[in-house]
Design a protein around this motif. Structure first.
Motif, PDB file in Angstrom:
ATOM      1  N   ALA A  53      27.172  41.228  54.407  1.00 54.78           N
ATOM      2  CA  ALA A  53      27.761  41.186  55.749  1.00 54.78           C
ATOM      3  C   ALA A  53      27.234  41.989  56.645  1.00 54.78           C
ATOM      4  O   ALA A  53      26.984  41.603  57.917  1.00 54.78           O
ATOM      5  CB  ALA A  53      29.534  41.667  55.690  1.00 54.78           C
ATOM      6  N   LYS A  97      36.594  38.258  54.040  1.00 58.94           N
ATOM      7  CA  LYS A  97      35.726  38.753  55.142  1.00 58.94           C
ATOM      8  C   LYS A  97      35.750  37.753  56.685  1.00 58.94           C
ATOM      9  O   LYS A  97      35.603  36.412  56.673  1.00 58.94           O
ATOM     10  CB  LYS A  97      34.287  39.091  54.989  1.00 58.94           C
ATOM     11  CG  LYS A  97      34.135  40.097  54.001  1.00 58.94           C
ATOM     12  CD  LYS A  97      32.779  40.633  53.753  1.00 58.94           C
ATOM     13  CE  LYS A  97      32.511  41.702  52.965  1.00 58.94           C
ATOM     14  NZ  LYS A  97      33.416  43.033  53.252  1.00 58.94           N
ATOM     15  N   ILE A 117      32.782  29.839  53.237  1.00 56.52           N
ATOM     16  CA  ILE A 117      32.139  29.677  52.005  1.00 56.52           C
ATOM     17  C   ILE A 117      32.019  28.144  51.646  1.00 56.52           C
ATOM     18  O   ILE A 117      33.010  27.479  51.652  1.00 56.52           O
ATOM     19  CB  ILE A 117      32.950  30.273  50.851  1.00 56.52           C
ATOM     20  CG1 ILE A 117      33.243  31.765  51.275  1.00 56.52           C
ATOM     21  CG2 ILE A 117      32.407  30.130  49.532  1.00 56.52           C
ATOM     22  CD1 ILE A 117      32.185  32.659  51.487  1.00 56.52           C
ATOM     23  N   TYR A 147      28.097  30.837  53.884  1.00 58.57           N
ATOM     24  CA  TYR A 147      27.576  31.048  52.726  1.00 58.57           C
ATOM     25  C   TYR A 147      27.778  29.989  51.729  1.00 58.57           C
ATOM     26  O   TYR A 147      28.692  29.428  51.243  1.00 58.57           O
ATOM     27  CB  TYR A 147      28.367  32.423  52.047  1.00 58.57           C
ATOM     28  CG  TYR A 147      27.670  33.031  50.910  1.00 58.57           C
ATOM     29  CD1 TYR A 147      26.738  33.843  50.977  1.00 58.57           C
ATOM     30  CD2 TYR A 147      28.259  32.561  49.672  1.00 58.57           C
ATOM     31  CE1 TYR A 147      26.136  34.122  49.704  1.00 58.57           C
ATOM     32  CE2 TYR A 147      27.589  33.231  48.267  1.00 58.57           C
ATOM     33  CZ  TYR A 147      26.699  33.763  48.491  1.00 58.57           C
ATOM     34  OH  TYR A 147      25.969  34.309  47.349  1.00 58.57           O
ATOM     35  N   ALA A 153      28.889  42.271  48.456  1.00 60.85           N
ATOM     36  CA  ALA A 153      29.500  41.505  49.653  1.00 60.85           C
ATOM     37  C   ALA A 153      29.246  42.400  51.133  1.00 60.85           C
ATOM     38  O   ALA A 153      29.136  41.504  52.168  1.00 60.85           O
ATOM     39  CB  ALA A 153      30.863  41.211  49.478  1.00 60.85           C
ATOM     40  N   PHE A 195      33.264  34.464  57.826  1.00 60.51           N
ATOM     41  CA  PHE A 195      32.644  33.990  56.741  1.00 60.51           C
ATOM     42  C   PHE A 195      33.404  32.462  56.369  1.00 60.51           C
ATOM     43  O   PHE A 195      34.560  32.350  56.390  1.00 60.51           O
ATOM     44  CB  PHE A 195      32.680  34.614  55.552  1.00 60.51           C
ATOM     45  CG  PHE A 195      31.435  35.655  55.408  1.00 60.51           C
ATOM     46  CD1 PHE A 195      30.338  35.369  54.564  1.00 60.51           C
ATOM     47  CD2 PHE A 195      31.722  36.727  56.094  1.00 60.51           C
ATOM     48  CE1 PHE A 195      29.583  36.302  54.378  1.00 60.51           C
ATOM     49  CE2 PHE A 195      30.374  37.704  55.905  1.00 60.51           C
ATOM     50  CZ  PHE A 195      29.264  37.351  55.324  1.00 60.51           C
ATOM     51  N   GLU A 222      35.668  38.505  47.450  1.00 60.53           N
ATOM     52  CA  GLU A 222      35.132  39.216  48.511  1.00 60.53           C
ATOM     53  C   GLU A 222      34.781  38.684  49.635  1.00 60.53           C
ATOM     54  O   GLU A 222      35.201  39.110  50.914  1.00 60.53           O
ATOM     55  CB  GLU A 222      34.130  40.539  47.908  1.00 60.53           C
ATOM     56  CG  GLU A 222      34.732  41.203  46.795  1.00 60.53           C
ATOM     57  CD  GLU A 222      36.106  42.158  47.447  1.00 60.53           C
ATOM     58  OE1 GLU A 222      36.058  42.646  48.590  1.00 60.53           O
ATOM     59  OE2 GLU A 222      36.900  42.412  46.462  1.00 60.53           O
ATOM     60  N   LEU A 223      33.904  37.787  49.388  1.00 56.64           N
ATOM     61  CA  LEU A 223      33.366  37.077  50.846  1.00 56.64           C
ATOM     62  C   LEU A 223      34.566  36.390  51.597  1.00 56.64           C
ATOM     63  O   LEU A 223      34.508  36.070  52.752  1.00 56.64           O
ATOM     64  CB  LEU A 223      32.117  36.130  50.555  1.00 56.64           C
ATOM     65  CG  LEU A 223      30.795  36.962  50.069  1.00 56.64           C
ATOM     66  CD1 LEU A 223      29.811  35.695  49.649  1.00 56.64           C
ATOM     67  CD2 LEU A 223      30.349  37.969  51.041  1.00 56.64           C
TER      68      LEU A 223
END
Length: 229
Positions: A33, A95, A100, A55, A29, A98, A91-92
């Motif tokens: 990034a 951030k 998703i 993402y 991850a 981000f 984890e993403l």
């Protein structure tokens, strides 16, 4: 220049694993990034403003699938990949910048099959069925909704003029229609195939081709400027 970065997750994970090997979900991850941020400060485009990193991927399946070699049902929810993928997505989500976008896996069509290179060896007599091992099989399972979400976001970003530049990290040619639309709306459209070859006719539908890590290309990161459509 305000920039949106769109990442085809399945493609990125396969390429990163091939080039950099297996690493923890947290490290992958961080790697993603950091790689995306390199697009904001390269080729004379220093200090581009990041709008958001989108993402696209699918959560792992917990389905039980029959394995023809092992002759038993395999519980995928207990696999290392299942745990790794869930942690990676978590984890993403933590951030900054981000977003998703998750599709679904076509679980009802999922099955184990023999790897193509192994089938070729079986057909030309270089390998016998009795020589097959568990490693010669893999799960074939398609994603649903990911390409559509990428296309919709490209169209939305373009029509609403939320960004001036879109960078798509993907090796798929299904984006062509969305890329043409974005360019007609005045968006600078950059494709990053992570060093993978693309079809020659794709060049006419993008404004530039860029990969920001020489590990993917074995050369310095490059960008090809192309005339507007």
């Amino acid at each position: 220049m305000k920039t949106a970065i769109l990442v085809d997750g399945g493609f990125y994970r396969r390429r990163a694993q091939k080039v950099f090997g297996d690493i923890s979900a947290q490290d992958r991850a961080i790697e993603l990034a950091n790689y995306c941020k390199r697009h904001l400060n390269s080729h004379g485009e220093n200090n581009n403003e990041l709008y958001r990193i989108f993402y696209y991927d699918c959560p792992p399946t917990a389905k039980r699938i029959f394995h023809p070699f092992l002759q038993k049902q395999v519980d995928l929810s207990k696999s290392d990949l299942y745990a790794w993928m869930n942690q990676f997505l978590d984890e993403l989500k933590k951030k900054r910048k981000f977003a998703i976008r998750l599709g679904k896996l076509a679980e009802e069509q999922a099955h184990y099959t023999i790897r193509p290179q192994i089938v070729k060896k079986l057909c030309n007599g270089k390998l016998a069925f009795s020589d097959l091992t568990e490693a010669d099989f893999y799960i074939e399972i398609d994603q649903k909704g990911v390409d559509m979400k990428i296309g919709l976001d490209i169209a939305s970003l373009a029509y609403k003029q939320q960004v001036e530049q879109i960078i798509l990290i993907s090796g798929d040619s299904d984006f062509v229609s969305a890329a043409k639309l974005a360019r007609r709306e005045g968006i600078d459209f950059i494709l990053d195939p992570l060093g993978a070859p693309i079809k020659p006719d794709l060049f006419e539908h993008i404004d530039g081709l860029r990969t920001c890590d020489r590990a993917y290309t074995q050369n310095n990161s490059t960008i090809t400027q192309l005339p507007n459509e």
